[in-house]
Design a protein around this motif. Structure first.
Motif, PDB file in Angstrom:
ATOM      1  N   LEU A 184       0.826  -1.107  -0.052  1.00 28.77           N
ATOM      2  CA  LEU A 184       0.178  -0.011  -0.111  1.00 28.77           C
ATOM      3  C   LEU A 184       0.777   1.085  -0.074  1.00 28.77           C
ATOM      4  N   PRO A 185       0.697   2.179  -1.035  1.00 25.62           N
ATOM      5  CA  PRO A 185       1.535   3.418  -0.979  1.00 25.62           C
ATOM      6  C   PRO A 185       1.571   4.209   0.355  1.00 25.62           C
ATOM      7  N   ARG A 186       2.627   4.938   0.745  1.00 25.09           N
ATOM      8  CA  ARG A 186       2.849   5.264   1.880  1.00 25.09           C
ATOM      9  C   ARG A 186       1.882   6.272   2.167  1.00 25.09           C
ATOM     10  N   GLU A 187       1.480   7.259   1.025  1.00 24.52           N
ATOM     11  CA  GLU A 187       0.720   8.568   1.257  1.00 24.52           C
ATOM     12  C   GLU A 187      -0.887   7.877   1.349  1.00 24.52           C
ATOM     13  N   THR A 188      -1.048   6.870   0.865  1.00 21.60           N
ATOM     14  CA  THR A 188      -2.573   6.097   1.041  1.00 21.60           C
ATOM     15  C   THR A 188      -2.563   5.634   2.487  1.00 21.60           C
ATOM     16  N   THR A 189      -1.678   5.037   2.777  1.00 28.13           N
ATOM     17  CA  THR A 189      -1.726   4.344   4.275  1.00 28.13           C
ATOM     18  C   THR A 189      -1.830   5.654   5.266  1.00 28.13           C
ATOM     19  N   LEU A 190      -0.935   6.928   5.096  1.00 30.77           N
ATOM     20  CA  LEU A 190      -1.341   7.827   5.989  1.00 30.77           C
ATOM     21  C   LEU A 190      -2.382   8.498   5.823  1.00 30.77           C
ATOM     22  N   ARG A 191      -3.253   8.481   4.745  1.00 25.48           N
ATOM     23  CA  ARG A 191      -4.574   9.215   4.450  1.00 25.48           C
ATOM     24  C   ARG A 191      -5.657   8.547   5.312  1.00 25.48           C
ATOM     25  N   LEU A 192      -5.314   7.122   5.075  1.00 24.42           N
ATOM     26  CA  LEU A 192      -6.346   6.013   5.951  1.00 24.42           C
ATOM     27  C   LEU A 192      -6.129   6.318   7.394  1.00 24.42           C
ATOM     28  N   ASN A 193      -4.944   6.058   7.554  1.00 25.47           N
ATOM     29  CA  ASN A 193      -4.458   6.431   9.178  1.00 25.47           C
ATOM     30  C   ASN A 193      -5.156   7.662   9.887  1.00 25.47           C
ATOM     31  N   LYS A 194      -5.088   8.792   8.984  1.00 25.69           N
ATOM     32  CA  LYS A 194      -5.770  10.193   9.594  1.00 25.69           C
ATOM     33  C   LYS A 194      -6.918  10.116   9.730  1.00 25.69           C
ATOM     34  N   ALA A 195      -7.877   9.479   8.540  1.00 25.47           N
ATOM     35  CA  ALA A 195      -9.254   9.485   8.535  1.00 25.47           C
ATOM     36  C   ALA A 195      -9.680   8.711   9.885  1.00 25.47           C
ATOM     37  N   PHE A 196      -9.325   7.477   9.958  1.00 28.31           N
ATOM     38  CA  PHE A 196      -9.720   6.578  11.041  1.00 28.31           C
ATOM     39  C   PHE A 196      -9.338   7.002  12.591  1.00 28.31           C
ATOM     40  N   THR A 197      -7.937   7.377  12.632  1.00 30.97           N
ATOM     41  CA  THR A 197      -7.519   7.914  13.903  1.00 30.97           C
ATOM     42  C   THR A 197      -8.232   9.239  14.255  1.00 30.97           C
ATOM     43  N   ASP A 198      -8.777  10.082  13.358  1.00 34.94           N
ATOM     44  CA  ASP A 198      -9.619  11.024  13.745  1.00 34.94           C
ATOM     45  C   ASP A 198     -10.936  10.854  13.996  1.00 34.94           C
ATOM     46  N   ALA A 199     -11.416   9.707  13.356  1.00 32.91           N
ATOM     47  CA  ALA A 199     -12.667   9.351  13.690  1.00 32.91           C
ATOM     48  C   ALA A 199     -12.773   8.782  15.302  1.00 32.91           C
ATOM     49  N   LEU A 200     -11.738   8.057  15.569  1.00 36.16           N
ATOM     50  CA  LEU A 200     -11.598   7.329  17.003  1.00 36.16           C
ATOM     51  C   LEU A 200     -11.351   8.348  17.800  1.00 36.16           C
ATOM     52  N   ALA A 201     -11.173   9.607  17.681  1.00 35.65           N
ATOM     53  CA  ALA A 201     -11.012  10.506  18.661  1.00 35.65           C
ATOM     54  C   ALA A 201     -12.371  11.580  18.973  1.00 35.65           C
TER      55      ALA A 201
END
Length: 323
Positions: free
Chosen positions: A260-277
């Motif tokens: 999975l490309p790094r930028e895609t991984t980071l984009r998904l990470n931000k979306a889901f970690t923001d949701a968890l907060a």
């Protein structure tokens, strides 16, 4: 030090990658490798709803089978474009690789960790009448009784190789005990056996056991995680109760396919970690006694490797195997 031109080019490439991902109107498929209705599935659906503004449509697809291996393998074999991810768990990425004789995927090589989502505390619970009869009020009391009476106590679990079974094996090894294991065909029958007095204690999911703990039918002795549960902070940890290093929990998190490309991984990470907060999702998770545990991709990768190594020893100790 990179020049200003190089920094601008790098920023432009990252932005182009994000725009290309956003321009692709295909929904994201979030594979849940278990049946509908459990805490993992419920949280997956709540997350899908919370990230739609940043990621677009996320469709949850339940693909149960082979202890979660079927759904995890679907994600492992998918194109690494960010449009198929899986809610993996302690079973799919730490226990099953040692439990199953044949695995369709490698839990490290075939996945890109995105973020840990949550941890679910497990709890050592006794039948309350049994605890009263044997004068057991604490985990130390249970250990002392078991040492004086080897083989007289038993515990139930949802089956050989289940989380409850492995927790029991780890408990016996940590405390130097001999306790009889009684496997059942699932967690629900094991809980009924405990309530009915057919078994003396179980290692159960805190969410599943909480109602019976509060009603007084079950006596909770300790949580199995390294930290106390925010839901029942009055319960000591097994470590506090005298078992150094005892740390076992149910967890789940998001993975993409390898590559999975790094930028895609980071984009998904931000979306889901923001949701968890968000307060809304935190409140929803609290009702399920699930504790949010967002991480960076690197933290999650390290966590999975450590869990895989830990359960190698635990499964070997249990002698459990599924052909």
């Amino acid at each position: 030090m990179p020049s200003r031109r190089h920094l601008l080019v790098a920023a432009a490439l990252a932005a182009a990658g994000a725009q290309a991902f956003a321009a692709d109107s295909r929904p994201i498929r979030l594979v849940v490798p278990y049946p509908p209705g459990g805490p993992l599935d419920t949280i997956a659906r709540a997350l899908a709803e919370r990230v739609k503004d940043s990621l677009g449509l996320v469709v949850v697809e339940n693909r149960p089978g082979a202890g979660g291996n079927l759904g995890a393998d679907i994600a492992a074999r998918s194109a690494p474009d960010g449009h198929t991810i899986v809610m993996g768990a302690v079973a799919t990425h730490a226990i099953n690789p040692w439990l199953y004789a044949r695995m369709p995927y490698d839990p490290i090589r075939d996945f890109t960790p995105i973020t840990l989502v949550a941890q679910v505390p497990n709890v050592l619970v006794m039948n309350a009448q049994t605890a009263a009869r044997l004068k057991i009020a604490t985990l130390a009391d249970l250990v002392a009784y078991a040492r004086r009476n080897p083989g007289k106590l038993n515990y139930g679990s949802g089956g050989n190789g289940s989380a409850g079974h492995l927790a029991g094996e780890m408990f016996e090894a940590s405390a130097g005990l001999f306790i009889v294991h009684i496997p059942y065909a699932g967690a629900a029958p094991a809980q009924l056996a405990l309530l009915g007095g057919q078994v003396d204690f179980n290692f159960d999911n805190l969410a599943a056991a909480s109602a019976n703990i509060r009603s007084g039918r079950l006596k909770a002795l300790a949580v199995t995680t390294a930290r106390r549960s925010s839901v029942m902070p009055e319960l000591p940890t097994a470590i506090e109760a005298g078992l150094p290093g005892f740390d076992i929990s149910t967890w789940f998190g998001l993975f993409g396919p390898a590559g999975l490309p790094r930028e895609t991984t980071l984009r998904l990470n931000k979306a889901f970690t923001d949701a968890l907060a968000t307060p809304e999702l935190k409140a929803r998770m609290a009702t399920l006694m699930v504790e949010p545990a967002p991480t960076t991709p690197e933290q999650f990768a390290g966590f999975v490797k450590s869990e895989l190594a830990k359960y190698r020893q635990v499964v070997k100790l249990a002698g459990a195997k599924i052909d």
